[in-house]
Design an enzyme around this catalytic site. Sequence first.
Site, PDB file in Angstrom:
ATOM      1  N   GLU A  51       0.879  -1.173   0.000  1.00 11.82           N
ATOM      2  CA  GLU A  51       0.000   0.000   0.000  1.00 11.82           C
ATOM      3  C   GLU A  51       0.910   1.215   0.000  1.00 11.82           C
ATOM      4  OE1 GLU A  51      -2.654   2.383   3.298  1.00 11.82           O
ATOM      5  OE2 GLU A  51      -2.874   0.205   3.240  1.00 11.82           O
ATOM      6  N   GLU A  56      -2.049  11.303   3.947  1.00 13.03           N
ATOM      7  CA  GLU A  56      -3.046  10.846   4.906  1.00 13.03           C
ATOM      8  C   GLU A  56      -3.024  11.812   6.079  1.00 13.03           C
ATOM      9  OE1 GLU A  56      -4.415   6.637   6.837  1.00 13.03           O
ATOM     10  OE2 GLU A  56      -2.282   6.902   6.437  1.00 13.03           O
TER      11      GLU A  56
END
Length: 172
Positions: A51, A56
Amino acid sequence: TSGRLVTQGKQAFTYGYLEFKAKVPLQKGCWPCIWMLPENNAYGIWPRSGEIDIMESSMNVWQDKVYGTAHCYAGYGGNPVKSTGVTVKKLNKRWHVYAINWTPEGITWYIDGKVISEYRNPHNDEDGWMAWPFDQNFHIIMNVAMGGTLGGDIDPKIKECTMEVDYVRLYQ
């Protein structure tokens, strides 16, 4: 009240310079993220096939920081193989450009044109795909979750979170 856009089955790629220009919500309980997952999970389900988090954020956890992170079997969840957070002022008021340069040799993260972090391909024959599953097609996910693991408790005064995205560009 959570939403996401996913390119799986529509657009996937291996390697390139990918950038997003966005304004990120600051409300407590919002969990905005621009990230990538493998198109076909060549090495198995998460975290085996990797990933890549380009950006984020979570005001409940990190206040005014945004993170760029790589997860794989060699490091994932709360102990990722690479994760760097930097303070970004006025996340929701100014346009910021979040980017990665992903090559066979490594992944470099940028915010507003400045390098914030790098994860080099260890070329480790012993660990192989466990430390570098980033040699396959990945697709893009843009989402804003309300609550959840990193979103945390939602401020009862808010009913929605908005992440504005001006553009997404891929250069190969």
